[in-house]
Write an enzyme that holds these catalytic residues in place. Structure first.
Site, mmCIF file in Angstrom:
data_model
loop_
_atom_site.group_PDB
_atom_site.id
_atom_site.type_symbol
_atom_site.label_atom_id
_atom_site.label_comp_id
_atom_site.label_asym_id
_atom_site.label_seq_id
_atom_site.Cartn_x
_atom_site.Cartn_y
_atom_site.Cartn_z
ATOM 1 N N LYS A 32 27.754 17.239 39.031
ATOM 2 C CA LYS A 32 27.623 16.108 39.940
ATOM 3 C C LYS A 32 27.930 16.513 41.387
ATOM 4 O O LYS A 32 27.361 15.951 42.328
ATOM 5 C CB LYS A 32 28.515 14.956 39.491
ATOM 6 C CG LYS A 32 28.110 14.363 38.151
ATOM 7 C CD LYS A 32 26.686 13.810 38.165
ATOM 8 C CE LYS A 32 26.363 13.029 36.912
ATOM 9 N NZ LYS A 32 25.019 12.422 36.934
ATOM 10 N N SER A 56 28.825 10.813 40.369
ATOM 11 C CA SER A 56 30.046 10.417 39.672
ATOM 12 C C SER A 56 31.258 10.600 40.573
ATOM 13 O O SER A 56 31.250 11.443 41.477
ATOM 14 C CB SER A 56 30.226 11.284 38.410
ATOM 15 O OG SER A 56 31.508 11.098 37.833
ATOM 16 N N TYR A 81 30.909 18.668 33.877
ATOM 17 C CA TYR A 81 30.314 17.442 34.405
ATOM 18 C C TYR A 81 30.572 17.307 35.907
ATOM 19 O O TYR A 81 29.656 17.025 36.684
ATOM 20 C CB TYR A 81 30.890 16.249 33.653
ATOM 21 C CG TYR A 81 30.212 14.935 33.964
ATOM 22 C CD1 TYR A 81 28.943 14.666 33.456
ATOM 23 C CD2 TYR A 81 30.837 13.970 34.739
ATOM 24 C CE1 TYR A 81 28.310 13.459 33.726
ATOM 25 C CE2 TYR A 81 30.213 12.761 35.010
ATOM 26 C CZ TYR A 81 28.949 12.511 34.511
ATOM 27 O OH TYR A 81 28.327 11.317 34.786
#
Length: 242
Positions: A151, A134, A147
């Protein structure tokens, strides 16, 4: 067009938008695809549409991953399975949610590589792995402590795996997409106070589509990228070039 005739590729997260688009593209390019995901209904539909073989397993369970991949001969892997977690600051984050995000997005992808790589090495025909990361691993985004951390860990898994597997002619890369405006994404990124200022900072000024992520995945798997390994490729409309 890439040609994956005679090559078997595992795609995790195949019941999600990017994963399903990747399955459709790879099968159209001749790959034999094993599709893993949470939705049995979506996997069944993909099988009817593309001929992809459903291969459900639990990304949080090492036993489940090992059992699913045992004896499976693969040439390639796309680690697309993931969990978005929550929108929270470091001081407000739910550590149980943080742990789950890390478990699925980083640990799960590592376990897939752990149990897929031995058969790829044993076949002696090289191969390719693409991890779906991401833009949140490359730049700090508000509310993305869990998150983005998961990543960033995945990007390091990509680099180290590329280093370790290169001697077997197995390439490992990541793609780092911006937001694909799905129903799930819309609950946050679709809010006018979030969407407008974000897109104003992006040179291309729009969200990505699933197909715009699947195409670079196919490229990195293909022989056209035969000298590309250890790369984290932003697919973000220029957002991270600011």
């Amino acid at each position: 067009m890439a040609d994956f005739s005679g090559r078997s590729i595992l795609v995790t997260g195949a019941s999600g938008g990017i994963g399903a688009a990747t399955v459709r593209l790879l099968t159209s390019q001749g790959a034999q695809v094993f599709a893993s995901g949470r939705s049995a209904e979506t996997l069944a539909t993909l099988r009817q549409e593309t001929g992809a073989q459903p291969l459900p397993f639990d990304l949080t369970s090492e036993d489940s991953i090992r059992d699913a991949l045992s004896g499976l001969e693969l040439w390639g892997v796309v680690n697309c399975g993931g969990f978005g977690g929550e929108i929270a600051t470091p001081q407000d984050t739910d550590i149980e949610v943080f742990d789950k995000v890390i478990t699925i997005n980083a640990r799960g992808a590592l376990l897939v590589i752990k149990y897929a790589a031995p058969s790829m090495v044993a076949k002696g025909k090289g191969g390719a792995i693409v991890n779906v990361s991401s833009q949140a691993s490359l730049v700090a985004l508000p509310g993305h402590i869990s998150y983005g951390s998961s990543k960033a860990a995945l990007d390091n898994i990509t680099r180290v795996s590329a280093l370790e597997l290169g001697k077997y002619n197995i390439r490992v890369n990541s793609v780092n997409p911006t937001v694909v405006m799905t129903e799930m994404s819309a609950s946050y990124w679709g809010c006018p106070e979030i969407e407008k200022p974000f897109l104003e900072q992006m040179p291309l000024g729009r969200w990505a589509t699933e197909d715009e992520i699947a195409a670079p995945i196919s490229f990195l798997l293909s022989d056209a990228a035969s000298m590309v390994s250890g790369v984290c490729l932003p697919i973000d409309g220029g957002y991270t070039c600011r």
